[in-house]
Design a protein around this motif. Structure first.
Motif, mmCIF file in Angstrom:
data_model
loop_
_atom_site.group_PDB
_atom_site.id
_atom_site.type_symbol
_atom_site.label_atom_id
_atom_site.label_comp_id
_atom_site.label_asym_id
_atom_site.label_seq_id
_atom_site.Cartn_x
_atom_site.Cartn_y
_atom_site.Cartn_z
ATOM 1 N N GLY C 287 13.364 -18.832 1.381
ATOM 2 C CA GLY C 287 13.187 -18.368 2.747
ATOM 3 C C GLY C 287 11.793 -17.843 2.977
ATOM 4 O O GLY C 287 11.000 -17.714 2.056
ATOM 5 N N ILE C 288 11.520 -17.548 4.228
ATOM 6 C CA ILE C 288 10.172 -17.090 4.533
ATOM 7 C C ILE C 288 9.946 -15.678 4.046
ATOM 8 O O ILE C 288 8.840 -15.190 4.081
ATOM 9 C CB ILE C 288 9.891 -17.145 6.045
ATOM 10 N N PHE C 289 10.994 -15.010 3.571
ATOM 11 C CA PHE C 289 10.774 -13.642 3.137
ATOM 12 C C PHE C 289 10.563 -13.555 1.643
ATOM 13 O O PHE C 289 10.834 -12.563 1.006
ATOM 14 C CB PHE C 289 11.929 -12.752 3.581
ATOM 15 N N GLY C 290 10.071 -14.615 1.076
ATOM 16 C CA GLY C 290 9.703 -14.589 -0.336
ATOM 17 C C GLY C 290 10.874 -14.454 -1.238
ATOM 18 O O GLY C 290 10.756 -14.012 -2.351
#
Ligand SMILES: Nc1ncnc2c1ncn2[C@@H]1O[C@H](COP(=O)(O)OP(=O)(O)OP(=O)(O)O)[C@@H](O)[C@H]1O
Ligand SMILES: [Mg+2]
Lengths: 335, 260, 290
Positions: C287-290
């Motif tokens: 995801g884009i939140f690492g």
């Protein structure tokens, strides 16, 4: 950006901190408040290592603080009433705690990192809470202040303990400042600003984050170890996520990413808490309100006010807040 | 091509594919690059050029296909490990440390290369040597006078030059440049062109670059690869590729092709 | 054996369903806006107290449940618009800290209004007592909660998978940028999303009050297991929240039976094991939140 402020600033802070034991009683406050300020400043600085220097949203540093507190207090109560040894044991414990949870954290960034620090931080709280025959459970346990080198050596009290903490703190602050100017510190700043580029310089940023976590655990634990001796007491709420939040807030109040910000933030917090709680039992509302106010209005903290204005004059276009977001996509699709 | 026919090529991508959701950004691309070759990758917007670079350099792992460097399979190596093997890259929007000085930007890679990045003290004995390297690299891109400037305060062209110097700080043998002249004025474009030429002529590096400026491509590249919709639609010498009917069609309406 | 275990399993499922409901709300909010809502527990407590106040003024349980959940959700929307939405363009740390400050304020306000200790919040008479299933007697209220939470979850799924707004919301949670590109009103989605998360928390809060006792920290006590549920299930995954919640609930309740001292620590063990095997949680994706 990482200047040791200027000579005037440093001298001012130094004089203020040295004279604090004289100033506090003059306004009707206890010297122990000064000690609390210093030790909270240590904890806040440990947050700053991750948050300010490395750009990692750490929200679990109370765990390290508390492990340091319990480590030293248990050692002093059960093994050897020796302040120095107690501090060493507490700090070793907190660094170990950091080393245990670090492998779970180092590959994660952004809010996932925060989430894991909140979650893992709390495990130590529950251990202290539940393992009551050792830790005293919910009530914690008290100790008597240990002699500095054990045996019949002197015991530090009041202002002598304050100066002891101040000396340790001064050394640590200097060390942190040196580290930030070292190759290691430069790489941490790189990670905070643009981790993808750091990796494309052939640097395994995960390893740096691992070491930053150990450093943070070390500093927080030392603060905690000194703190439990200072209040002659250790209790689970020291490790609660609320405490972690308070430490992060101190960094924000003072100014994130600066050496002095955490000190100023810790002073604001500790003094506000002390003064307010003597006025009203509902002081938490005011503290919480202050947090909300700062987040909305002064996100760069007190020290950030000047810096932000200077930067805005230099370069109107970039929003510094947005620029700090750690790059999330670095690893891409790796198994 | 200059490569010895039976030796493994310096860099080889075989049937590399990378997709995002349903979008096949790279749909099976082959590329062989000989040592000290200059290869240009062209193609209209969204052709998958950057994605191909990302797969080569480990920004993303490709869904399938292999990448080898000097015969070694690096497909699953992590990005920083590829850098240590001599690969280096720049990004379409300059990837720099905006709040650090030019010197610090260059220094970070040098420290890592010299194995002193973990030092919590100073640089010690290596300090002088590394400072000398910083000056050398800045001389190479002619930015020495900017050494103590914060990178954010540099012009766009200046930032691109800093990024090139940074990518050299890891002592690469091969650099991937993603649109080194994008968004630059004519004078800056010429300057970058000269630097890229020097990468090859003076430093002896292998250069792979993505570029929309065809004057640049035909002046520098030994060979050209044209992509469209994730696939290679033409490859060969600059003259051949730029006059290819399919290439011209792919560019029609999307981009002005700069004539030779 | 089974007569000991069965109630604990029911207990675990009930707890797990709570965690799941809370985790879904947290996870929706986290994924869409990057806000880790530390005030989530406070909203639960708030709903509990509102229901308590209504009931002590003579309202019946059902009305109190509905009214307090809706009121709490509306308060949530106001908080989102006034305090949280200005922070969306900043680093997520700030919204995290804002909700932290908010939870401090809430907790103290609860103490001031309703006192520091638990208030008597009892389940309605029709739901008290025990129900016999097979050979075992199980508390009716727990069974009711189980059913209620399943109903809530089904309703949520219907909303997310069968209504236009729900579909858009799901799309946005998965790919916020894409949605912005399509021109959907993102602020409206952020609001709906937050309100939905708070509504779920509020319902869970009222139900939990009758089970766990209603005090100023009731919601916060449920918050940590819910965070762990999110981590175990995988951020942004509905299925993950449900499975994760049940796992955590069962692990806690079964450990409570055999080794009470480890009843909290067990969820960390579970989390560590899951993370070692699947670093992004059971249903987590890159995801884009690492
Ligand atoms: N990180 C990503 N996530 C989702 N889709 C992506 C991502 N990167 C690229 N794409 C998609 O892949 C396709 C190829 O994009 P890419 O950036 O590789 O093209 P390009 O040839 O470099 O174009 P340009 O000349 O504009 O730089 C596009 O459709 C793009 O939307
Ligand atoms: Mg591109």
């Amino acid at each position: 950006m990482m200047k040791f402020a200027n000579v005037i600033g440093v001298s001012f802070m130094a004089v203020l901190l040295v004279l604090l034991p004289l100033l506090l009683p003059a306004v009707g406050l206890n010297i122990s408040l000064g000690t609390t300020v210093i030790l909270f400043a240590l904890a806040a600085s440990s947050v700053n290592v991750l948050l300010g220097f490395t750009g990692l949203m750490a929200f679990g540093n109370a765990a390290f603080f508390g492990v340091g507190a319990y480590g030293s207090a248990l050692f002093i109560a059960d093994v050897n009433a020796n302040l120095i040894l107690g501090l060493i044991v507490g700090t070793v414990c907190s660094t170990l705690a950091a080393a245990i949870i670090a492998p779970f954290l180092i590959r994660r960034r952004g809010i996932y990192f925060s989430l894991l620090t909140i979650a893992f931080g709390q495990v130590f709280y529950f251990i202290a809470y539940r393992w009551s025959n050792v830790t005293g459970g919910e009530d914690g346990f008290s100790i008597s202040k240990p002699p500095i080198f054990g045996g019949s050596s002197p015991t530090l009290n009041g202002s002598s303990y304050y100066y002891f903490c101040l000396a340790i703190f001064a050394v640590l602050l200097f060390v942190l400042w040196r580290i930030m100017r070292s190759p290691f510190g430069l790489t941490l700043q790189g990670i905070a600003q643009n981790e993808a580029r750091v990796r494309y310089l052939g640097i395994n940023s995960d390893r740096f984050i691992f070491v930053a976590l150990l450093l943070s655990g070390f500093v927080a634990g030392l603060g905690g170890a000194l703190y439990s001796v200072s209040i002659a007491f250790s209790y689970p709420l020291l490790m609660d996520w609320h405490q972690s939040g308070d430490f992060v807030m101190m960094v924000i109040l003072g100014g994130v990413g600066t050496i002095w910000g955490p000190v100023i933030g810790a002073a604001i917090y500790a003094i506000a808490q002390n003064v307010l709680s003597s006025f009203t039992p509902a002081w938490q509302i005011i503290i919480g309100g202050m947090f909300i106010f700062f987040v909305l209005v002064f996100p760069k903290g007190l020290l950030g006010l000047g810096a932000a204005r200077r930067r805005r004059e230099e370069e109107a276009s970039q929003d510094p807040d947005v620029a700090v977001v750690p790059a999330g996509l670095i690893e891409g699709r790796q198994p | 091509m200059t490569a010895n026919a039976n030796a493994a090529p310096f860099l080889r991508a075989k049937d590399v594919a990378l997709s995002f959701g349903g979008v096949k950004a790279v749909a099976g691309v082959d590329l062989d690059v000989a040592e000290r070759e200059i290869v240009a990758i062209i193609g209209p917007n969204g052709a998958g050029k950057t994605s191909f670079f990302n797969a080569l350099s480990g920004f993303f792992y490709p869904d399938s296909g292999t990448v080898t460097l000097r015969g070694q399979d690096i497909t699953r190596l992590r990005n920083f490990e590829r850098i240590r093997l001599g690969m280096s890259r720049t990004f379409q929007t300059p990837s720099i440390f905006a709040e650090l000085t030019v010197r610090e930007n260059i220094m970070m890679g040098l420290q890592a290369q010299a194995n002193v990045a973990f030092s919590m003290r100073g640089l010690g004995a290596r300090g002088k040597e590394l400072a000398g390297r910083v000056d050398e690299l800045l001389d190479f891109v002619q930015l020495r006078s900017m050494k103590e400037r914060q990178v954010a305060t540099l012009s766009h062209g200046g930032q691109r030059l800093v990024e090139i110097a940074m990518s050299l700080s890891t002592s690469p043998s091969c650099v991937l440049l993603d649109e080194p002249t994008a968004g630059l004025a004519a004078a800056d474009t010429t300057r970058i062109m000269e630097v890229v030429r020097d990468l090859h002529d003076r430093l002896g590096l292998t250069v792979i670059f993505v570029e929309h400026n065809m004057r640049f491509v035909s002046a520098l590249a030994n060979s050209v690869l044209c992509m469209n919709r994730g696939k290679v639609i033409a490859r060969g010498t600059p003259a051949a590729v730029l006059s290819d009917a399919q290439v011209r069609e792919a560019y029609l309406g999307s981009e002005e092709i700069v004539n030779v | 054996m089974i007569e000991h275990l069965a109630p604990e399993i029911v207990n675990g499922i009930v707890l797990g369903a709570f965690y799941a409901i809370i985790a879904i709300g947290l996870s929706l909010i986290m994924n869409l806006t990057g806000t880790i809502n530390l005030a989530h527990g406070s909203f639960m407590t708030l709903a509990g107290y509102l229901a308590f106040t209504l009931m002590s003024r003579g309202s019946n349980f059902w009305f109190a449940l509905a009214a307090s959940a809706i009121c709490t959700a509306i308060i949530g929307l106001v908080v989102e618009r006034l305090l949280i939405s200005p922070l969306y363009k900043r680093v997520p740390l700030y919204s995290l800290l804002l909700t932290f400050g908010l939870s401090l304020v809430f907790e103290e306000v609860f103490r001031l209004i309703w006192g520091p200790s638990t208030v008597p919040f009892s389940a309605p008479p029709e739901l008290s007592g025990a129900t016999q299933i097979g050979d075992v007697f199980l508390p009716t209220y727990r069974l009711f909660i189980m059913v209620a939470l399943v109903v809530v979850m089904v309703a949520l799924l219907v909303f997310l998978y069968r209504t236009r707004l729900g579909l858009r919301l799901r799309g946005a949670v998965q790919d916020a940028e894409m949605l912005a590109a399509l021109g959907t009103n993102t602020q409206l989605l952020y609001m709906t999303n937050f309100g939905l998360g708070i509504l779920l928390a509020a319902i869970a809060g009222v139900l939990a009050a009758g089970l766990l006792g209603l005090g100023p920290t009731m919601g916060n006590d449920l918050l940590m297991p819910a965070f762990i549920t999110v981590v175990i299930g995988g951020m942004g995954s509905l299925a993950g929240s449900i499975v994760g919640g049940l796992l955590v609930g069962l692990a806690i309740s079964i450990t409570t039976l055999y080794l009470p001292a480890a009843s909290e620590v067990i969820m960390y063990v579970l989390m560590a094991v899951v993370l070692l095997i699947r670093p992004r949680g059971l249903f987590g994706e890159e995801g884009i939140f690492g």
